[in-house]
Design an enzyme around this catalytic site. Structure first.
Site, PDB file in Angstrom:
ATOM      1  N   SER A   1      84.920  15.139  64.512  1.00  0.00           N
ATOM      2  CA  SER A   1      85.620  14.144  65.348  1.00  0.00           C
ATOM      3  C   SER A   1      84.966  12.771  65.188  1.00  0.00           C
ATOM      4  O   SER A   1      85.645  11.742  65.212  1.00  0.00           O
ATOM      5  CB  SER A   1      85.608  14.568  66.819  1.00  0.00           C
ATOM      6  OG  SER A   1      84.284  14.778  67.270  1.00  0.00           O
TER       7      SER A   1
ATOM      8  N   SER B   1      74.966  15.529  78.444  1.00  0.00           N
ATOM      9  CA  SER B   1      75.948  14.580  78.964  1.00  0.00           C
ATOM     10  C   SER B   1      75.432  13.934  80.253  1.00  0.00           C
ATOM     11  O   SER B   1      75.550  12.721  80.449  1.00  0.00           O
ATOM     12  CB  SER B   1      77.256  15.333  79.240  1.00  0.00           C
ATOM     13  OG  SER B   1      78.175  14.535  79.928  1.00  0.00           O
TER      14      SER B   1
ATOM     15  N   HIS C   1      82.862  23.780  77.944  1.00  0.00           N
ATOM     16  CA  HIS C   1      84.249  24.079  78.296  1.00  0.00           C
ATOM     17  C   HIS C   1      84.408  24.846  79.607  1.00  0.00           C
ATOM     18  O   HIS C   1      85.528  25.182  79.980  1.00  0.00           O
ATOM     19  CB  HIS C   1      84.920  24.839  77.149  1.00  0.00           C
ATOM     20  CG  HIS C   1      85.253  23.960  75.976  1.00  0.00           C
ATOM     21  ND1 HIS C   1      84.370  23.024  75.483  1.00  0.00           N
ATOM     22  CD2 HIS C   1      86.367  23.855  75.210  1.00  0.00           C
ATOM     23  CE1 HIS C   1      84.946  22.397  74.464  1.00  0.00           C
ATOM     24  NE2 HIS C   1      86.149  22.878  74.278  1.00  0.00           N
TER      25      HIS C   1
HETATM   26 MG    MG Z   1      86.971  21.583  70.958  1.00  0.00          MG
END
Ligand code: MG
Length: 207
Positions: A49, A121, A141
Site C-alpha cells: 500500500s 499506532s 483488525h
Molecule cells: Mg488488509
C-alpha cells in the site's frame, strides 16, 4: 497511475494483501488531495500500500507517514493463518517486516517521500498534531483496535480529506467485522460522508 509503478509491483512480487483495484484507488485518492497536506498509513507490512500511496505523494510533492511496529498483526504470528516464515526472525522469535519494507521502498526510490514510523499506532498518535489529507487504516483488525485506530486517526483529517479503511466486510460470513464497525462509528460522528466502496476498501470523506 504510471505503468512503471504497476510493472514494478508485479515484477518485485511485493508481499501483501491489497488488491490491485484497491491500490489504484488509494493512489488516486492521494493524488486528489494535492495541496491539503501529507498522507498517513497504518499497517505498512512489506510496503505494498505504501508504494501505491507514496508514488502519488511523490508526484504531488508531499510525504507519506508509514506507521507499523513491523511485528505483524495477530494473523501474522507463528502458527497463524497468514504467517510468512520469510518474515520471521527466529533469533528473537518475532516477526520483522521492516527489513522487507525498507528494501521495497528503497527499490522503488521512494526514500525521499516515505517517513517510516516503527512503533504502535497508539504511540505514534500520542503526540500527533499534523493535519492529514488522507489516512489509510490497515492495522489491527479486532473490533477494539480498528475502532481505536479509526476514531483516533480520523480526528487529524482535514476538511475535504479522506479516511480509507481496508477489509470492509458488511456480512460476517465474508470476513471480520472490526474494520466495518469502525468505519461506521466514524460515519456516525456526522463529520464524514460515505464514498463508493472499492472491493474491500471503504472510503469516507471529511466534510
Ligand atoms: Mg488488509
Amino acid at each position: 497511475m504510471h505503468s512503471r509503478l504497476k510493472s514494478f509491483i508485479q515484477e518485485q512480487a511485493i508481499k501483501g494483501f491489497l488488491a490491485q483495484d484497491e491500490g489504484e484507488a488509494l493512489h488516486a485518492l492521494a493524488l486528489s488531495v494535492k495541496g491539503l497536506g501529507p498522507c498517513l498509513e497504518l499497517g505498512s507490512y512489506c510496503g505494498l500500500s505504501t508504494l501505491y500511496i507514496a508514488s502519488a505523494c511523490a508526484e504531488v510533492g508531499t510525504s507519506l507517514y508509514a506507521v507499523d511496529h513491523h511485528r505483524g498483526s495477530e494473523e501474522h504470528q507463528l502458527g497463524e493463518e497468514y504467517h510468512d516464515p520469510d518474515l520471521y526472525d527466529a533469533s528473537i522469535e518475532k516477526m520483522d517486516s521492516f527489513k522487507e519494507f525498507r528494501r521495497n521502498i528503497d527499490a522503488a526510490q521512494l526514500n525521499d517521500t516515505v517517513v517510516p514510523i516503527v512503533c504502535s499506532s497508539a504511540l505514534a498518535r500520542r503526540d500527533w498534531a499534523t493535519p492529514l489529507a488522507m489516512v489509510f487504516i490497515d492495522g489491527g483488525h479486532s473490533e477494539a483496535m480498528a475502532l481505536e485506530d479509526c476514531l483516533g486517526w480520523s480526528k487529524h483529517i482535514v476538511s475535504g480529506g479522506y479516511l480509507a479503511v481496508h477489509d470492509i466486510f458488511e456480512k460476517p460470513e465474508e470476513g471480520g467485522q472490526g474494520p466495518w464497525k469502525a468505519l461506521n462509528a466514524v460515519l456516525a460522528s456526522g463529520e464524514f460522508e460515505l464514498m463508493p466502496q472499492i472491493n474491500s476498501l471503504g472510503v469516507l470523506r471529511k466534510l
